[in-house]
Design a protein around this motif. Structure first.
Motif, short mmCIF file in Angstrom:
data_model
loop_
_atom_site.label_atom_id
_atom_site.label_comp_id
_atom_site.label_asym_id
_atom_site.label_seq_id
_atom_site.Cartn_x
_atom_site.Cartn_y
_atom_site.Cartn_z
N VAL A 80 0.85 -1.19 0.00
CA VAL A 80 0.00 0.00 0.00
C VAL A 80 0.88 1.25 0.00
O VAL A 80 1.65 1.47 0.94
N GLY A 81 0.77 2.03 -1.06
CA GLY A 81 1.48 3.29 -1.14
C GLY A 81 0.51 4.44 -0.94
O GLY A 81 -0.55 4.48 -1.58
N VAL A 82 0.86 5.36 -0.06
CA VAL A 82 -0.02 6.50 0.24
C VAL A 82 0.72 7.79 -0.11
O VAL A 82 1.56 8.27 0.66
N GLY A 83 0.42 8.31 -1.29
CA GLY A 83 1.01 9.56 -1.74
C GLY A 83 -0.09 10.48 -2.19
O GLY A 83 -1.07 10.70 -1.49
N THR A 84 0.04 11.02 -3.40
CA THR A 84 -1.06 11.77 -3.99
C THR A 84 -2.26 10.85 -4.17
O THR A 84 -3.40 11.22 -3.90
N ALA A 85 -1.98 9.65 -4.62
CA ALA A 85 -3.00 8.60 -4.71
C ALA A 85 -2.65 7.49 -3.74
O ALA A 85 -1.53 7.42 -3.22
N VAL A 86 -3.62 6.64 -3.48
CA VAL A 86 -3.38 5.41 -2.73
C VAL A 86 -3.33 4.28 -3.76
O VAL A 86 -4.25 4.12 -4.56
N THR A 87 -2.24 3.53 -3.74
CA THR A 87 -2.12 2.37 -4.63
C THR A 87 -2.02 1.12 -3.78
O THR A 87 -1.34 1.11 -2.75
N ILE A 88 -2.71 0.09 -4.20
CA ILE A 88 -2.73 -1.18 -3.48
C ILE A 88 -2.42 -2.29 -4.48
O ILE A 88 -3.08 -2.40 -5.52
N ARG A 102 -5.38 -1.79 -6.90
CA ARG A 102 -6.43 -0.78 -6.84
C ARG A 102 -5.77 0.60 -6.71
O ARG A 102 -4.66 0.72 -6.18
N ILE A 103 -6.48 1.62 -7.18
CA ILE A 103 -6.02 3.00 -7.06
C ILE A 103 -7.18 3.85 -6.57
O ILE A 103 -8.31 3.72 -7.06
N ALA A 104 -6.89 4.73 -5.62
CA ALA A 104 -7.91 5.64 -5.08
C ALA A 104 -7.24 6.94 -4.67
O ALA A 104 -6.02 7.01 -4.54
N PRO A 105 -8.03 7.99 -4.45
CA PRO A 105 -7.44 9.25 -3.94
C PRO A 105 -6.93 9.05 -2.52
O PRO A 105 -7.51 8.29 -1.74
N SER A 106 -5.85 9.71 -2.20
CA SER A 106 -5.35 9.68 -0.83
C SER A 106 -6.23 10.58 0.04
O SER A 106 -6.98 11.42 -0.47
N PRO A 107 -6.14 10.46 1.37
CA PRO A 107 -6.90 11.37 2.23
C PRO A 107 -6.60 12.84 1.95
O PRO A 107 -7.52 13.67 1.94
N SER A 108 -5.33 13.16 1.69
CA SER A 108 -5.00 14.56 1.42
C SER A 108 -5.62 15.03 0.11
O SER A 108 -6.09 16.18 0.01
N LEU A 109 -5.64 14.17 -0.90
CA LEU A 109 -6.25 14.55 -2.17
C LEU A 109 -7.77 14.70 -2.03
O LEU A 109 -8.38 15.59 -2.64
N MET A 110 -8.38 13.84 -1.24
CA MET A 110 -9.82 14.00 -0.96
C MET A 110 -10.10 15.35 -0.33
O MET A 110 -11.06 16.05 -0.71
N ARG A 111 -9.27 15.73 0.63
CA ARG A 111 -9.46 17.01 1.31
C ARG A 111 -9.29 18.17 0.33
O ARG A 111 -10.05 19.15 0.36
N GLU A 112 -8.29 18.08 -0.53
CA GLU A 112 -8.05 19.13 -1.51
C GLU A 112 -9.23 19.25 -2.48
O GLU A 112 -9.65 20.37 -2.84
#
Length: 249
Positions: A123-131, A144-154
């Motif tokens: 699990v990588g947590v950067g701009t995106a979350v990659t699993i 899987r790829i999803a927005p990271s918490p910081s990107l969601m906030r932005e």
């Protein structure tokens, strides 16, 4: 094998540049620089050797930023080796039909994860979350790829400026907006990780190790007590790549 101590590893992401010397074929002390901050160029120039051997680079950053770094490295290193995703490498077999579509950071993290020897959910947590799931035999099962918490906030702040872009703590039920945002955005990623772990266990018949890396991983680790913090996983994978580049076939 004794690597040239003037050889370096560079992991250029959307937010940070992480770099380390290549010492005896392994990743040395890691230094992270935020390339959007003032003084980045000066800090990088002070860090680099005056004349190095090989610069091993992995980049998922925009082309202009990558080219700028390449130009700077070319003034200091005799050669630049750019890592690219391969269908099969160091015992790892990528699930993608077109391996070039898998980000090189994910590919290198899988190389490093496989070197640990066990099945792993990476699990990588950067701009995106990659699993990504890899079994003990080196077979990549996709991800899987999803927005990271910081990107969601932005993204939320961009659409509704009244919603704060940062701050707050993760709690089960928040009594103010800032905590609610932190709880919801981090909770969404934690739920995705939990679902991925369950799916991985069902597919493999065993629970894989959970490896966390990336700039946003620390904020989630307290909620994932069985996870392993592997902050330099991409650079470790790049070191694997570098060893393959210099060792005889």
């Amino acid at each position: 094998m004794n690597a040239n101590p003037s050889d370096w590893l560079f992991d250029l992401g959307n937010t940070r540049l992480k770099c380390a010397p290549l010492v005896d074929g392994r990743c040395g002390e890691v230094i992270a620089l935020a390339h959007g901050e003032a003084g980045f160029v000066e800090k990088l120039d002070a860090l680099l050797p005056q004349r190095g051997g090989v610069a091993h680079l992995a980049s998922v950053a925009p082309q202009a930023l990558t080219v700028d770094l390449l130009d700077r490295l070319a003034t200091r290193f005799a050669r630049i080796d750019i890592a690219r995703t391969q269908a099969s490498c160091a015992g790892v077999r990528i699930a993608y039909a077109d391996p070039s579509k898998l980000g090189v950071d994910r590919f290198l993290a899988l190389l490093a994860a496989h070197a640990h020897g066990d099945a792993a959910l990476v699990v990588g947590v950067g701009t995106a979350v990659t699993i990504d799931l890899i079994d003990a035999n080196g077979q990549h099962h996709g991800g899987r790829i999803a927005p990271s918490p910081s990107l969601m906030r932005e993204a939320l702040h961009a659409r509704a400026a009244v919603l704060p872009i940062a701050g707050g703590i993760r709690i089960p039920f928040a009594a103010d907006t800032t905590d609610a945002l932190a709880s919801g955005c981090e909770g969404a990623v934690l739920a995705l990780i939990a679902d991925s772990l369950a799916a991985a266990r069902e597919r493999l018949g065993i629970a894989p190790a959970l490896l966390l890396h990336g700039g946003g991983a620390d904020a989630l680790q307290s909620a994932l007590p069985h996870s392993l913090s592997t902050p330099s996983l991409v650079l470790q994978g790049l070191a694997c790549w570098a060893r393959l580049e210099v060792e005889p076939a």
